[in-house]
Enzyme design. Structure first.
Site, mmCIF file in Angstrom:
data_model
loop_
_atom_site.group_PDB
_atom_site.id
_atom_site.type_symbol
_atom_site.label_atom_id
_atom_site.label_comp_id
_atom_site.label_asym_id
_atom_site.label_seq_id
_atom_site.Cartn_x
_atom_site.Cartn_y
_atom_site.Cartn_z
ATOM 1 C CD GLN A 91 -2.456 -1.250 2.764
ATOM 2 O OE1 GLN A 91 -3.397 -0.535 3.080
ATOM 3 N NE2 GLN A 91 -1.893 -2.089 3.610
ATOM 4 C CG HIS A 109 -2.950 2.339 -2.109
ATOM 5 N ND1 HIS A 109 -2.998 2.209 -0.745
ATOM 6 C CD2 HIS A 109 -4.062 1.717 -2.578
ATOM 7 C CE1 HIS A 109 -4.088 1.532 -0.403
ATOM 8 N NE2 HIS A 109 -4.746 1.219 -1.498
HETATM 9 C C1 BV8 Z 1 -11.851 2.637 -3.438
HETATM 10 C C2 BV8 Z 1 -1.989 6.530 -1.335
HETATM 11 C C3 BV8 Z 1 -13.478 2.020 -5.111
HETATM 12 C C4 BV8 Z 1 -1.951 7.958 -1.024
HETATM 13 C C5 BV8 Z 1 -3.781 5.565 0.000
HETATM 14 C C6 BV8 Z 1 -15.469 0.022 2.617
HETATM 15 C C7 BV8 Z 1 -15.740 0.423 3.889
HETATM 16 C C8 BV8 Z 1 -15.395 1.743 4.272
HETATM 17 C C9 BV8 Z 1 -14.759 2.638 3.409
HETATM 18 C C10 BV8 Z 1 -14.494 2.219 2.165
HETATM 19 C C11 BV8 Z 1 -14.863 0.931 1.761
HETATM 20 N N1 BV8 Z 1 -14.456 0.791 0.485
HETATM 21 C C12 BV8 Z 1 -13.874 1.965 0.069
HETATM 22 C C13 BV8 Z 1 -13.900 2.839 1.084
HETATM 23 C C14 BV8 Z 1 -13.354 4.181 1.029
HETATM 24 C C15 BV8 Z 1 -11.850 4.245 1.242
HETATM 25 C C16 BV8 Z 1 -11.513 3.774 2.621
HETATM 26 O O1 BV8 Z 1 -11.116 2.636 2.835
HETATM 27 N N2 BV8 Z 1 -11.619 4.710 3.552
HETATM 28 C C17 BV8 Z 1 -11.222 4.392 4.941
HETATM 29 C C18 BV8 Z 1 -10.468 5.575 5.485
HETATM 30 C C19 BV8 Z 1 -12.416 4.027 5.760
HETATM 31 N N3 BV8 Z 1 -11.112 3.466 0.251
HETATM 32 C C20 BV8 Z 1 -10.863 4.068 -0.939
HETATM 33 O O2 BV8 Z 1 -11.197 5.187 -1.228
HETATM 34 C C21 BV8 Z 1 -10.070 3.231 -1.930
HETATM 35 N N4 BV8 Z 1 -10.668 3.260 -3.219
HETATM 36 O O3 BV8 Z 1 -12.447 2.077 -2.556
HETATM 37 O O4 BV8 Z 1 -12.249 2.690 -4.766
HETATM 38 C C22 BV8 Z 1 -13.266 0.520 -5.080
HETATM 39 C C23 BV8 Z 1 -14.166 -0.286 -4.497
HETATM 40 C C24 BV8 Z 1 -14.010 -1.662 -4.533
HETATM 41 C C25 BV8 Z 1 -12.918 -2.278 -5.084
HETATM 42 C C26 BV8 Z 1 -12.034 -1.443 -5.633
HETATM 43 C C27 BV8 Z 1 -12.176 -0.030 -5.606
HETATM 44 C C28 BV8 Z 1 -8.662 3.830 -2.170
HETATM 45 C C29 BV8 Z 1 -7.894 3.863 -0.952
HETATM 46 C C30 BV8 Z 1 -6.432 4.234 -1.269
HETATM 47 C C31 BV8 Z 1 -6.122 5.635 -0.799
HETATM 48 N N5 BV8 Z 1 -4.665 5.902 -0.914
HETATM 49 N N6 BV8 Z 1 -2.454 5.812 -0.168
HETATM 50 C C32 BV8 Z 1 -0.679 8.337 -0.293
HETATM 51 O O5 BV8 Z 1 0.017 7.464 0.210
HETATM 52 O O6 BV8 Z 1 -0.422 9.531 -0.258
HETATM 53 S S1 BV8 Z 1 -4.322 4.793 1.437
HETATM 54 C C33 BV8 Z 1 -3.051 5.008 2.585
HETATM 55 O O7 BV8 Z 1 -3.661 4.879 3.836
HETATM 56 C C34 BV8 Z 1 -1.974 3.942 2.546
HETATM 57 O O8 BV8 Z 1 -1.614 3.581 1.258
HETATM 58 C C35 BV8 Z 1 -2.647 2.818 3.321
HETATM 59 O O9 BV8 Z 1 -3.467 2.072 2.481
HETATM 60 C C36 BV8 Z 1 -3.508 3.568 4.305
HETATM 61 C C37 BV8 Z 1 -2.783 3.696 5.595
HETATM 62 O O10 BV8 Z 1 -2.803 2.523 6.207
HETATM 63 P P1 BV8 Z 1 -1.460 1.775 6.730
HETATM 64 O O11 BV8 Z 1 -0.479 1.640 5.626
HETATM 65 O O12 BV8 Z 1 -1.957 0.574 7.404
HETATM 66 O O13 BV8 Z 1 -0.823 2.827 7.758
HETATM 67 P P2 BV8 Z 1 -1.350 3.216 9.214
HETATM 68 O O14 BV8 Z 1 -0.544 4.376 9.620
HETATM 69 O O15 BV8 Z 1 -2.827 3.286 9.215
HETATM 70 O O16 BV8 Z 1 -0.964 1.943 10.134
HETATM 71 C C38 BV8 Z 1 0.379 1.604 10.300
HETATM 72 C C39 BV8 Z 1 0.374 0.295 11.095
HETATM 73 O O17 BV8 Z 1 1.727 -0.115 11.234
HETATM 74 C C40 BV8 Z 1 -0.222 0.446 12.489
HETATM 75 O O18 BV8 Z 1 -1.109 -0.647 12.732
HETATM 76 C C41 BV8 Z 1 0.997 0.386 13.405
HETATM 77 O O19 BV8 Z 1 0.723 -0.301 14.592
HETATM 78 C C42 BV8 Z 1 1.969 -0.450 12.596
HETATM 79 N N7 BV8 Z 1 3.375 -0.123 12.847
HETATM 80 C C43 BV8 Z 1 3.916 1.103 13.107
HETATM 81 N N8 BV8 Z 1 5.269 0.980 13.258
HETATM 82 C C44 BV8 Z 1 5.562 -0.353 13.081
HETATM 83 C C45 BV8 Z 1 4.355 -1.049 12.802
HETATM 84 N N9 BV8 Z 1 4.317 -2.378 12.577
HETATM 85 C C46 BV8 Z 1 5.505 -3.047 12.635
HETATM 86 N N10 BV8 Z 1 6.709 -2.430 12.886
HETATM 87 C C47 BV8 Z 1 6.774 -1.101 13.123
HETATM 88 N N11 BV8 Z 1 7.952 -0.539 13.389
#
Ligand code: BV8
Length: 276
Positions: A91, A109
């Site tokens: 991602q 992504h």
């Molecule tokens: C779409 C690029 C239609 C940009 C990104 C269903 C239900 C609810 C909502 C939706 C749904 N379907 C769609 C949605 C809407 C939306 C969505 O999911 N919204 C959320 C907020 C509710 N999704 C979309 O809009 C997607 N498109 O759905 O199109 C479709 C439908 C069906 C099928 C196909 C398409 C598009 C989403 C993509 C957006 N772009 N990134 C950029 O980077 O600038 S998303 C971006 O956020 C990242 O790429 C990643 O995906 C997400 C962040 O998540 P993580 O990578 O997990 O990062 P986070 O900080 O959250 O967590 C880090 C984790 O690491 C933590 O758990 C932490 O504990 C852990 N960690 C930290 N340090 C360590 C560690 N682990 C191990 N070691 C460490 N040292």
């Protein structure tokens, strides 16, 4: 796990955290100080392209200051030595997986180092700032401007004509958002999937999930779909599922096995077990 098994690995921002790249769910819920909807949606780009470019230019420049960590390197080793099918679906928009040597890799992504021209539809590799107003230090040949501050003071000098004609011909600022394919100006956007946009390579990802024997999720909070739903698809297809994360993710109940700790420690350990 038979050494010929099919493995799908999903990674998120957590795998790059120890390389110094901020994850998304910072304590203040802001993303590097921005609300997601202000910088990572097509609406935001239509509303304020300069802010969005500034956000991504800063993240692209940051890549030059960080290195892959032990987790990226361990996955690259697994990719090189695993004789079964393997696919790393990230991602992340950073380039740390490929800089660690991973080959069987998909950026669902998009990538910070790629651009997309909205005039001709071409997509291409991109280096440096994309902001139309950015002065690209490397373009100012003969005049060593190293820091952004110097560029800004240079820029101010230029705008108020303080440069006379010295540097005018050398200083090419326009064209830093020029499409390398159709030469359109100001039509290039980051080749990144924003919220509300369809992720890339969904067919290839679903095909790999359908045939997976093992699905592993590393460093992701499971907050964003469709990536957060992959574990259920894998479960449904009878694959074994493993989560490696600092803490339980929003989807942790769906995993057969969970290992909590830092990716740079847990991932090399898991890979060593697998490769024996
Ligand atoms: C779409 C690029 C239609 C940009 C990104 C269903 C239900 C609810 C909502 C939706 C749904 N379907 C769609 C949605 C809407 C939306 C969505 O999911 N919204 C959320 C907020 C509710 N999704 C979309 O809009 C997607 N498109 O759905 O199109 C479709 C439908 C069906 C099928 C196909 C398409 C598009 C989403 C993509 C957006 N772009 N990134 C950029 O980077 O600038 S998303 C971006 O956020 C990242 O790429 C990643 O995906 C997400 C962040 O998540 P993580 O990578 O997990 O990062 P986070 O900080 O959250 O967590 C880090 C984790 O690491 C933590 O758990 C932490 O504990 C852990 N960690 C930290 N340090 C360590 C560690 N682990 C191990 N070691 C460490 N040292």
């Amino acid at each position: 796990m038979s050494p010929l098994g099919n493995i799908v690995i999903l990674t998120g921002a957590g795998i790059s955290a120890e390389s110094g790249l901020q994850t998304f769910r910072a304590a203040d819920g802001l993303w590097e100080g921005h609300r997601v909807e202000d910088v990572a949606t097509p609406e935001a780009f239509a509303r304020d392209a300069a802010l969005v470019h500034q956000f991504y230019d800063a993240r692209r420049a940051r890549l030059g200051e960080v290195e892959p960590n032990a987790a990226h390197l361990a996955l690259a080793r697994l990719d090189a030595e695993w004789r079964g099918k393997l696919l790393i679906v990230t991602q992340n928009v950073d380039d740390l997986h490929e800089r660690a040597g991973a080959k069987r890799l998909l950026h669902m992504h998009g990538e910070l180092k790629r651009g997309w021209c909205l005039a001709c539809g071409e997509r291409f590799a991109w280096k440096g700032p994309m902001s139309p107003h950015a002065v690209r230090p490397e373009l100012v040949d003969g005049l060593s401007v190293s820091s952004q501050e110097e560029v800004q003071s240079f820029d101010k000098l230029r705008t108020n004509g303080g440069l006379g004609d010295l540097g005018r011909s050398e200083l090419r600022t326009n064209g830093s958002n020029q499409c390398p394919s159709c030469q359109a100006e100001g039509q290039v956007r980051p080749d990144i999937v924003w919220f509300g946009e369809m992720p890339y390579e969904m067919e290839a990802i679903e095909a790999a999930l359908f045939h997976a024997d093992l699905f592993v999720s590393i460093g992701t909070s499971g907050a964003v779909y469709p990536a957060a739903g992959f574990v259920q698809t894998a479960n449904y297809r009878g694959a074994r599922t493993l989560e490696i994360n600092l803490e339980p993710s929003q989807g942790s109940i769906f995993f057969d096995e969970r290992r909590y700790g830092r990716a740079s420690e847990e991932v090399p350990k898991w890979v060593a077990e697998l490769l024996g």
